[in-house]
Enzyme design. Structure first.
Site, short mmCIF file in Angstrom:
data_model
loop_
_atom_site.label_atom_id
_atom_site.label_comp_id
_atom_site.label_asym_id
_atom_site.label_seq_id
_atom_site.Cartn_x
_atom_site.Cartn_y
_atom_site.Cartn_z
N ASP B 314 0.89 -1.14 0.00
CA ASP B 314 0.00 0.00 0.00
C ASP B 314 0.95 1.21 0.00
OD1 ASP B 314 -2.21 1.64 0.45
OD2 ASP B 314 -1.87 1.57 2.61
N ASP B 488 -1.30 -0.59 5.97
CA ASP B 488 -1.42 -0.08 7.32
C ASP B 488 -2.72 -0.52 7.96
OD1 ASP B 488 -3.19 1.42 5.95
OD2 ASP B 488 -2.27 3.35 6.37
N ASP B 492 -7.60 -1.26 4.21
CA ASP B 492 -7.28 -2.34 3.29
C ASP B 492 -7.43 -3.71 3.93
OD1 ASP B 492 -5.17 -2.00 4.93
OD2 ASP B 492 -3.72 -1.51 3.37
#
Lengths: 72, 596
Positions: B314, B488, B492
């Site tokens: 990410d 993190d 997600d």
């Protein structure tokens, strides 16, 4: 219900594997694991039968390793 | 050493001394029964515990105590007295060593467990009471004195202090905190007295979550293989020993010679080295990682990490600092409305607005957060929409956060996200540790994403993705091999769950991330990923070495002893020696090479 107990004086890895197999065969046990390294027993079973299962588990453990105890 | 270990060591020493003595005494000429009687002394000293267990387990024949008893009593019967004592002696040394090694590795894990506080001091009706942390309710005030662990997650009401989070993150530098700061359970209050308003019940607090995580250990494939293997190994070996002792003498005679060979084979019949060393290797690897502030949910994930082919990152908060700096603002009240609407959000953008805007905030209600788009809310009675270009038909370009009040865009705020200092070096290390492909999946604009990817050294970039699109892209990548996802965990979680191994970074206090991920990095340093991959590779190679080495030695000794090339000494080595070496090898996993 899933509960974890400490095992005292669990002394051999192979015995732990045997206990795991035997405890899984107790009627009413959904899943049981015995971790030699963590010295822990985890039992997953229905709440009503739990006490009874625990007693049987202690018997099995005692048979495989006479000094080994479940700490409640 | 525990009491039991000391007792064992004591009997080993006594038996060794006795054995040496008896060995020299029996050099003298004496009838065989005298020798036998003399050797019985050290034998009984060392084997009482084994014989006792063997006798009790007479029914379940394949217990290793029983087999050891048969092998050694058999050796006695064949007048191989020193051998019988030796076998038992070394068996006991092996057992002792095993229990010390396991105890040691367990303790190093329990060091981590010490994060769990035993009690909390809570303010009730003007009095301070000491209670168990489970009993503290939300919004109660707890008092934490210097040197105590913070028992529950909360917000500081009063006091300043430095907090030591090294048990959680591996970070040794203390963090200064003051009123208004969030604190997590498991950190140690170094100086000063803190009054803390509890924001999470004990069962939801960071310390409990971490404990749960470490205790929930998934078994690795190779562990399951070994358990299955051990079920068949012993019976097969015992059968082999039996055949060896009976069949050849029926043809060629020499019963005692063949029985002796059969007994030697029995000594090798315990799969202990494998049954113990494989899980221990994983456990040591997990323990070594936890010292670095890397929590792994189970052996399974170490196994998968070792063969990772793709790694997907990410962007925000993972590769970059995630604390956006406000770089450009248009419109007068833009910041006021944005900050007001987002004041309760945990999104990285919202947090940086909070940091960058210190003015007054409006009254907000009816907040609706739309992941991947933005936020809608009513501020001072006006309908406010803040978000990226996808929320607005009349957005001029794809950058920044637009703010509209009662349907009209009043301006936008642009942010600058900086790459973490250690990111490029960490990516380099990850690549050199054998990961073939690096990807970035982000919801941010393509230009911003490409800039960061270039600086970081990441090959493929997919930008402007909504959460569900991230999952779709990950599925594509998954088809090409074992895939690790690093995020993190803020929005997600679905991607973390879907990946072969989901790694959540800096997961302080974000429950969703801890639950969805397989590995949690307690601090947000991306170099830890390279460390983690190193640990996984090392652990896996230790596991393979142990399996191959143990099996090879055992099989060799089996064959050689069947042909009487080697004696019981070799069999002892194959049993206890291999176990000791395998355990020593497994323990290497506890030390982490920091350079990797």
């Amino acid at each position: 219900m899933k509960k974890t107990f400490k095992l005292e004086e669990l002394d051999c890895a192979n015995c732990a594997a045997k206990m795991e197999r035997a405890i899984n065969e107790i009627e009413g046990v959904e899943n049981a694991t015995v971790s030699y390294i963590q010295q822990r027993l985890t039992i997953e079973a229905s709440e009503e039968a739990f006490e009874d299962i625990l007693k049987q588990a202690q018997k099995i453990i005692k048979k495989i390793e006479p000094d080994c105890r479940i700490i409640k | 050493m525990t009491k039991k270990q000391k007792k064992q060591l004591f009997s080993i020493i006594i038996a060794s001394v006795m054995l040496t003595g008896v060995y020299f005494i029996t050099k003298m000429d004496m009838p065989w029964y005298c020798k036998a009687l003399l050797y019985v002394l050290p034998y009984l000293t060392i084997s009482v515990s084994v014989l006792k267990k063997a006798f009790k387990n007479l029914i379940s024949v394949l217990d290793e105590n029983f087999l050891m008893a048969i092998a050694t009593v058999g050796a006695f019967a064949l007048k191989e007295y020193p051998e019988a004592v030796f076998v038992m002696l070394f068996y006991q040394v092996g057992e002792l060593f095993e229990s010390i090694a396991v105890g040691k590795s367990r303790r190093s894990i329990s060091d981590l467990m010490e994060i769990c506080p035993e009690e909390a001091t809570v303010l009730r009706n003007g009095e301070y009471l000491t209670v168990s942390p489970e009993e503290v309710l939300l919004d109660e005030t707890i008092l934490v004195k210097a040197g105590e662990k913070i028992p529950l997650d909360g917000v500081i009401l009063k006091g300043t202090s430095s907090l030591d989070a090294s048990k959680l993150t591996g970070e040794s530098l203390p963090r200064d905190v003051e009123a208004g700061d969030r604190v997590v359970s498991g950190t140690v209050n170094i100086n000063g007295v803190l009054e803390i308003r509890v924001t999470k019940l004990f069962k939801d607090s960071t310390a409990s979550k971490i404990l749960e995580l470490v205790e929930n250990t998934q078994k690795a494939k190779s562990e399951r293989f070994i358990t299955k293997f051990s079920k068949y190994y012993t019976p097969v070996i015992v059968l082999f020993a039996l055949l060896l002792a009976i069949v050849p003498p029926l043809i060629w005679g020499k019963w005692s010679e063949w029985i002796h060979r059969g007994l030697i084979v029995l000594v090798v019949s315990c799969p202990c080295a494998l049954v113990l060393s494989v899980p221990l290797s994983y456990f040591a690897g997990i323990g070594g990682a936890s010292k670095q502030g890397i929590l792994i949910k189970g052996a399974e994930y170490l196994e998968k990490l070792a063969k990772a082919k793709n790694i997907v990152f990410d962007k925000t908060g993972t590769l970059t600092k995630g604390s956006f700096k406000i770089s450009n603002v248009t419109g007068d009240k833009t910041l006021y409305y944005l900050a007001s609407a987002e004041q309760y959000s945990n999104h990285p953008v919202a947090l940086s607005v909070k940091n960058g805007y210190k003015g007054e905030l409006g009254e907000v209600k009816d907040i609706v957060e739309r992941a991947g788009y933005g936020i809608e809310a009513t501020v001072d009675g006006k309908k406010v929409i803040c978000g990226n270009y996808k929320m607005f038909l009349d957005a001029q370009d794809k950058n920044g956060v637009y703010v509209s009040v009662d349907g009209a865009i009043i301006g936008k705020v642009e942010f600058l996200d900086e790459i973490k200092e250690d990111t490029p070096e960490a990516i380099e290390k990850i690549k050199s540790s054998g990961v073939k492909n690096t990807f970035m999946l982000t919801g941010d604009s393509l230009s911003a994403a490409q800039k960061i990817a270039e600086e970081a050294g990441i090959e493929s970039v997919k930008a402007q993705l909504l959460p569900h699109e991230k999952v779709a892209h990950l599925e594509e990548i998954l088809k090409t091999g074992t895939t690790v996802y690093v995020g993190d965990g803020i929005n997600d979680a679905p991607v973390l769950v879907r990946a072969d191994v989901g790694i959540a970074m800096g997961a302080f206090g974000t429950d969703a991330a801890i639950e969805a991920s397989d590995v949690v990095l307690m601090n947000d340093s991306i170099s830890k990923i390279a460390t983690l991959l190193g640990i996984a590779k090392k652990t896996q190679s230790i596991v393979y070495t142990n399996i191959i080495f143990s099996l090879l030695v055992k099989i060799t000794v089996l064959v050689l002893s069947a042909f009487s090339v080697v004696g019981m000494e070799a069999a002892i080595f194959a049993d206890v020696g291999v176990l000791i070496l395998a355990v020593l090898n497994a323990m290497r996993g506890l030390t982490v090479d920091k350079k990797r």
